[in-house]
Design a protein around this motif. Structure first.
Motif, mmCIF file in Angstrom:
data_model
loop_
_atom_site.group_PDB
_atom_site.id
_atom_site.type_symbol
_atom_site.label_atom_id
_atom_site.label_comp_id
_atom_site.label_asym_id
_atom_site.label_seq_id
_atom_site.Cartn_x
_atom_site.Cartn_y
_atom_site.Cartn_z
ATOM 1 N N MET A 1 14.199 -38.903 -50.974
ATOM 2 C CA MET A 1 13.141 -39.426 -51.846
ATOM 3 C C MET A 1 13.443 -40.899 -52.134
ATOM 4 N N ASP A 2 12.456 -41.736 -52.000
ATOM 5 C CA ASP A 2 12.710 -43.167 -52.130
ATOM 6 C C ASP A 2 12.515 -43.610 -53.575
ATOM 7 N N LEU A 3 13.601 -43.533 -54.310
ATOM 8 C CA LEU A 3 13.545 -43.915 -55.716
ATOM 9 C C LEU A 3 14.623 -44.934 -55.996
ATOM 10 N N PRO A 4 14.345 -45.881 -56.869
ATOM 11 C CA PRO A 4 15.395 -46.863 -57.185
ATOM 12 C C PRO A 4 16.502 -46.204 -58.007
ATOM 13 N N ASP A 5 17.675 -46.785 -57.957
ATOM 14 C CA ASP A 5 18.792 -46.364 -58.790
ATOM 15 C C ASP A 5 18.425 -46.595 -60.261
ATOM 16 N N VAL A 6 19.195 -45.990 -61.159
ATOM 17 C CA VAL A 6 18.996 -46.249 -62.593
ATOM 18 C C VAL A 6 19.079 -47.759 -62.808
ATOM 19 N N PRO A 7 18.053 -48.363 -63.449
ATOM 20 C CA PRO A 7 18.036 -49.827 -63.549
ATOM 21 C C PRO A 7 19.257 -50.384 -64.301
ATOM 22 N N GLU A 8 19.694 -51.537 -63.862
ATOM 23 C CA GLU A 8 20.779 -52.215 -64.579
ATOM 24 C C GLU A 8 20.191 -52.916 -65.795
ATOM 25 N N VAL A 9 20.699 -52.574 -66.958
ATOM 26 C CA VAL A 9 20.234 -53.190 -68.195
ATOM 27 C C VAL A 9 21.471 -53.704 -68.898
ATOM 28 N N ALA A 10 21.360 -54.860 -69.570
ATOM 29 C CA ALA A 10 22.509 -55.349 -70.340
ATOM 30 C C ALA A 10 22.580 -54.574 -71.649
ATOM 31 N N HIS A 11 23.600 -53.705 -71.785
ATOM 32 C CA HIS A 11 23.754 -52.932 -73.010
ATOM 33 C C HIS A 11 24.777 -53.617 -73.919
ATOM 34 N N GLN A 12 24.511 -53.590 -75.222
ATOM 35 C CA GLN A 12 25.517 -54.075 -76.175
ATOM 36 C C GLN A 12 26.796 -53.246 -75.983
ATOM 37 N N HIS A 13 27.935 -53.918 -75.888
ATOM 38 C CA HIS A 13 29.148 -53.144 -75.607
ATOM 39 C C HIS A 13 30.391 -53.827 -76.144
ATOM 40 N N ALA A 14 31.470 -53.062 -76.206
ATOM 41 C CA ALA A 14 32.775 -53.599 -76.563
ATOM 42 C C ALA A 14 33.729 -53.315 -75.416
ATOM 43 N N VAL A 15 34.538 -54.305 -75.054
ATOM 44 C CA VAL A 15 35.592 -54.066 -74.066
ATOM 45 C C VAL A 15 36.868 -53.830 -74.859
ATOM 46 N N LEU A 16 37.452 -52.635 -74.672
ATOM 47 C CA LEU A 16 38.568 -52.248 -75.527
ATOM 48 C C LEU A 16 39.862 -52.442 -74.758
ATOM 49 N N PRO A 17 40.707 -53.348 -75.249
ATOM 50 C CA PRO A 17 41.905 -53.729 -74.487
ATOM 51 C C PRO A 17 42.883 -52.558 -74.354
ATOM 52 N N GLY A 18 43.635 -52.579 -73.267
ATOM 53 C CA GLY A 18 44.684 -51.570 -73.110
ATOM 54 C C GLY A 18 44.255 -50.359 -72.316
ATOM 55 N N ALA A 219 17.779 -37.464 -55.747
ATOM 56 C CA ALA A 219 16.771 -37.265 -56.783
ATOM 57 C C ALA A 219 16.301 -35.811 -56.860
ATOM 58 N N ARG A 220 16.134 -35.174 -55.701
ATOM 59 C CA ARG A 220 15.645 -33.790 -55.743
ATOM 60 C C ARG A 220 16.667 -32.873 -56.393
ATOM 61 N N GLY A 221 17.940 -33.052 -56.005
ATOM 62 C CA GLY A 221 18.983 -32.208 -56.576
ATOM 63 C C GLY A 221 19.133 -32.427 -58.066
ATOM 64 N N LEU A 222 19.141 -33.687 -58.464
ATOM 65 C CA LEU A 222 19.299 -33.997 -59.880
ATOM 66 C C LEU A 222 18.102 -33.483 -60.685
ATOM 67 N N ALA A 223 16.929 -33.573 -60.080
ATOM 68 C CA ALA A 223 15.727 -33.080 -60.773
ATOM 69 C C ALA A 223 15.799 -31.567 -60.964
ATOM 70 N N ARG A 267 8.583 -29.972 -63.456
ATOM 71 C CA ARG A 267 8.673 -30.995 -62.418
ATOM 72 C C ARG A 267 8.634 -32.395 -63.020
ATOM 73 N N HIS A 268 7.788 -32.521 -64.038
ATOM 74 C CA HIS A 268 7.719 -33.820 -64.700
ATOM 75 C C HIS A 268 9.060 -34.139 -65.384
ATOM 76 N N GLN A 269 9.632 -33.111 -66.053
ATOM 77 C CA GLN A 269 10.941 -33.310 -66.700
ATOM 78 C C GLN A 269 11.976 -33.753 -65.673
ATOM 79 N N GLY A 270 11.963 -33.099 -64.515
ATOM 80 C CA GLY A 270 12.930 -33.421 -63.468
ATOM 81 C C GLY A 270 12.737 -34.830 -62.941
ATOM 82 N N SER A 271 11.487 -35.180 -62.607
ATOM 83 C CA SER A 271 11.282 -36.472 -61.943
ATOM 84 C C SER A 271 11.465 -37.638 -62.912
ATOM 85 N N SER A 272 11.173 -37.447 -64.197
ATOM 86 C CA SER A 272 11.401 -38.576 -65.103
ATOM 87 C C SER A 272 12.893 -38.725 -65.419
ATOM 88 N N PHE A 273 13.618 -37.615 -65.370
ATOM 89 C CA PHE A 273 15.057 -37.675 -65.658
ATOM 90 C C PHE A 273 15.820 -38.531 -64.640
#
Lengths: 383, 213
Positions: A1-18, A219-223, A267-273
């Motif tokens: 199924m030709d679907l894009p990967d989960v989009p890259e979004v800049a999420h607020q985050h902390a980098v935790l040392p160690g 996508a089909r399996g994950l859906a 099916r809708h739940q699967g494909s939107s997920f």
């Protein structure tokens, strides 16, 4: 199924040392935790509430989701004047370790190769546990300068994290609200998860776990995994009320088209997920829930997980939840009694199934709000 | 959706009278478990006026929800099934008001109460009251009074007893009766407390404080 990967979004985050040493023995050299906060931390830093999200939830609790554009998953519960009142409390929610909304997980670049442009972890991401997720959250909370959380609250897998928090960091949790959860995964819980995982493995686009290298997602399996899981989130009454045996008009002639309304809904739940969730994350996190057994971590006695606890607990279940049915919550409540803990335990009457904790359930909301108000009084939080 | 903010109740002024009598038996600052606590009236009172660490168990889920929504530590459960898991001596007082006659195994419930608590406070409707005796004698049918108000086939009160029966049980089990009162239905003290025979005839409820002898 030709679907894009989960989009890259800049999420607020902390980098935790160690980094973080995991229960499996491996160490993550780079630990990033993506999170969101609502409300304001008071001067004494005593009004912080950590919300732990469920399997496929994320940190976008009470705001528009940057990927799906939908309302926050707990908009009904978190906000000004709501049961978890952001006028009064400082609310934090972080994406779990192993997730795909900005925290370190299978979608992150490997940190053990020394390469300038390392590949993703993918299915080589180490096995993690609920306790590993909680340790990552603790690191974030420390970085935010909070020594003790006023409350830790979560439903489903979030409830497991709540139990783990109260057990691992008892001095850091004044009140704990595990909702619609269990102290371990039952054989039935593991079985349903396994069906989902096998559906992902069976997808030809899975490519042995290296799907992104081909620019594909399974996508089909994950859906299908999502469809199976979604059935377990709803009660039979809820499905009957929503769909019954109703058929859809024109397509009803095709024998295996989406003939019944319930089919098209799933099916809708699967494909939107699949547009918002990564398959490797799904595998990693479902495995963590399967491994969860709080009693096992304490010599086989659940009460030992809460020995000498001073945390105030409110255990909440829903009458029609068959994924984590009320007896599981009663087991938790009784173990807390055995530890002489201060525990409230309520089963909310609802016919909406496991998902009731995400829905409009006035009795649940009143219970949650009242419990927190009572705890605030005991904690001496200004009203 | 916003949730209406109910003020936390202050119930001391209009609490059920028999609960007031029970509250008077409890030392300030005690750890208390109230079995069959309803919406938590007594535990709220004990927390607010006596600084007690008071908790409740209630069988009726609607009452449990109401209590927890008022910020009170109450769990769903019942006297027959939910006492055995508590550790020994977890409480200073364990209260069972107007419930003993409705449990499946009253003797075992009392044993558990005095295992998990230093003292037990128990109240129950007195089946030895003169009106009950008179009705049975006169009509030959099961008595129906304001206290015993439901027909025999519908009553949850499967183990009725008299004040004398209760004294006998305490003697059998080796419990010391530290205090006892006969009270009327509203919970007012009845004047027969010195004479158990009269109390058994005229008291509508018995109220006892026990400990292991």
């Amino acid at each position: 199924m030709d679907l894009p990967d989960v989009p890259e979004v800049a999420h607020q985050h902390a980098v935790l040392p160690g980094g973080l040493t995991l229960d499996c023995g491996q160490t993550l050299n780079r630990l990033t935790v993506a999170y969101r906060t609502y409300g304001a931390l008071n001067a004494g830093r005593t009004n912080a509430i950590l919300i732990c999200h469920a399997l496929t939830g994320d940190q976008y609790v009470a705001e528009q989701h940057p990927v799906t554009g939908r309302d926050g998953w707990w908009d009904m519960v978190v906000g000004p004047g709501k049961p978890i009142d952001t006028n009064r409390y400082f609310v934090i929610c972080s994406n779990v370790l192993g997730g795909c909304m900005g925290s370190t997980g299978p979608r992150s670049a490997r940190d053990d190769t020394g390469l300038p442009d390392p590949p993703r972890w993918g299915v080589d991401f180490p096995t993690i546990t609920i306790r590993d997720m909680v340790r990552a959250q603790k690191r974030l909370i420390e970085q935010l300068g909070i020594a003790r959380l006023f409350a830790v609250i979560g439903g489903s897998m979030g409830g497991m994290q709540v139990l783990e928090w109260a057990s691992t960091y008892p001095e850091s949790v004044f009140a704990a609200v595990p909702i619609a959860c269990a102290a371990h995964h039952s054989a039935q819980n593991i079985a349903f998860n396994e069906v989902g995982r096998q559906a992902i493995f069976a997808d030809p686009d899975w490519h042995g776990g290296r799907y992104w290298e081909q620019g594909l997602i399974p996508a089909r399996g994950l859906a299908v995994a999502r469809m199976v899981a979604h059935i377990t989130y709803l009660s039979e009454q809820a499905l009957t009320r929503k769909f019954g045996r109703r058929v859809r008009g024109a397509q009803a002639l095709a024998p295996f088209g989406d003939m019944f309304e319930v089919e098209s809904y799933l099916r809708h739940q699967g494909s939107s997920f699949v547009r918002r969730f990564d398959a490797a994350s799904y595998l990693t996190i479902t495995r963590a829930t399967d491994y969860f057994d709080l009693a096992e971590e304490h010599g086989g006695t659940l009460a030992a997980a809460f020995a000498k606890t001073r945390t105030r607990f409110c255990v909440i279940s829903f009458s029609s939840d068959w994924l984590y049915p009320t007896p599981e919550s009663r087991t938790i409540a009784r173990a807390l009694n055995a530890a002489a803990a201060n525990v409230s335990f309520v089963e909310i009457a609802s016919d909406k199934g496991h998902d009731a904790f995400l829905l409009d359930e006035p009795d649940f909301h009143r219970t949650l709000a009242g419990f927190l108000r009572g705890c605030a009084e005991h904690a001496g939080l200004p009203g | 959706m916003s949730v209406p903010l109910d003020p936390v109740r202050y119930v001391a002024k209009n609490m059920r009278l028999d609960l007031t009598l029970i509250a008077d038996m409890i030392a300030p600052g005690s750890r208390v478990l109230d079995i069959g606590c309803g919406d938590g009236e007594l535990i709220d009172h004990l927390f607010r006026t006596r600084g007690c660490d008071a908790r409740g168990i209630e069988i009726d889920m609607a009452e449990v929800t109401r209590a927890v929504a008022h910020g009170l530590p109450v769990m769903h459960g019942d006297a027959d099934n939910d006492l055995s898991q508590y550790p020994d001596a977890a409480f200073d007082y364990v209260v069972l008001s107007r419930t003993l006659q409705a449990v499946e195994r009253p003797r075992e419930v009392l044993r558990q109460m005095l295992r998990i608590g230093e003292r037990a406070i128990v109240s129950f409707p007195n089946f030895g009251h003169w009106l009950v005796r008179w009705q049975l004698l006169r009509s030959g049918r099961m008595p129906m009074t304001s206290v015993w108000s439901r027909p025999w086939h519908e009553t949850p009160n499967i183990h009725p007893c008299t004040i004398r029966d209760f004294f006998a049980l305490c003697a059998d089990e080796g419990y010391a009766v530290e205090k006892w009162l006969a009270v009327d239905e509203a919970g007012r003290r009845a004047p027969w407390r010195r004479f158990s025979g009269l109390a058994n005839l005229f008291g509508e409820q018995g109220l006892f404080q026990l400990r292991k002898a």
